[in-house]
Scaffold this motif. Structure first.
Motif, PDB file in Angstrom:
ATOM      1  N   ARG A  68       0.844  -1.192   0.000  1.00 44.19           N
ATOM      2  CA  ARG A  68       0.000   0.000   0.000  1.00 44.19           C
ATOM      3  C   ARG A  68       0.878   1.241   0.000  1.00 44.19           C
ATOM      4  N   TRP A  69       0.534   2.203  -0.843  1.00 42.35           N
ATOM      5  CA  TRP A  69       1.268   3.449  -0.933  1.00 42.35           C
ATOM      6  C   TRP A  69       0.597   4.484  -0.046  1.00 42.35           C
ATOM      7  N   TYR A  70       1.392   5.293   0.658  1.00 43.58           N
ATOM      8  CA  TYR A  70       0.852   6.362   1.477  1.00 43.58           C
ATOM      9  C   TYR A  70       1.823   7.537   1.508  1.00 43.58           C
ATOM     10  N   HIS A  71       1.268   8.714   1.745  1.00 44.09           N
ATOM     11  CA  HIS A  71       2.057   9.948   1.755  1.00 44.09           C
ATOM     12  C   HIS A  71       1.452  10.903   2.782  1.00 44.09           C
ATOM     13  N   ARG A  72       2.275  11.392   3.710  1.00 40.98           N
ATOM     14  CA  ARG A  72       1.763  12.378   4.669  1.00 40.98           C
ATOM     15  C   ARG A  72       1.632  13.705   3.935  1.00 40.98           C
TER      16      ARG A  72
END
Length: 166
Positions: A58-62
């Protein structure tokens, strides 16, 4: 002048700044956090160019931080899921930006399309999965900022009578 009100405003009311309540710089209530998520969702130029899709994880970015809160952008390719988890002491707002996600709990299953929002309290156990054939993007606001995401081993398997529509 004799009317229902003897108050009349002369001139530009916006020029009287000291009488107006200032807009909050940062959200402080559940409604304001949900509103923050909706305003970010509406401004695609703010997040769309950042989205990546990763089939292996899973890709995530703050996306943003503020006093005590964080805003995260996540992408979901078909079949990806979070696993059954909670968010420790953090409250949250989940907003689907694109596509469709499924939220499963011990008692229910919900389909969440673009624009859908879910607000949850600390300790709320759920699983989020992209059960569709198209990628999805979601926005997550956590207050206080996310410091833990305990995983749970029991599988969510709602019965047919427990399934709740979106």
């Amino acid at each position: 002048m004799n009317s229902d009100s003897d108050l009349s405003i002369a001139g530009d009311i916006l020029a009287v700044q000291h009488l107006l309540r200032p807009a909050p710089e940062h959200p402080a209530t559940v409604a304001e956090f949900a509103g923050l998520a909706r305003s970010i969702a509406a401004d695609r130029a703010q997040w769309e160019h950042l989205v990546e899709y990763d089939a292996s994880s899973r890709w995530y970015h703050r996306l943003r931080t503020g006093p005590g809160y964080e805003v995260w952008l996540l992408s979901w390719v078909p079949g990806q899921g979070s696993g059954l988890h909670d968010h420790g002491r953090s409250c949250g707002v989940l907003t689907v930006l694109d596509g469709e996600l499924t939220e499963r709990t011990e008692r229910a299953q919900r389909s969440l399309g673009a624009g859908a929002q879910r607000v949850f309290a600390p300790g709320y156990v759920h699983e989020v999965v992209n059960d569709s054939l198209e990628p999805a993007v979601s926005l997550h606001v956590y207050y206080p900022g996310l410091t833990e995401m305990p995983m749970h081993s029991a599988q969510c398997s709602p019965t047919a009578q427990d399934i709740v529509p979106a």
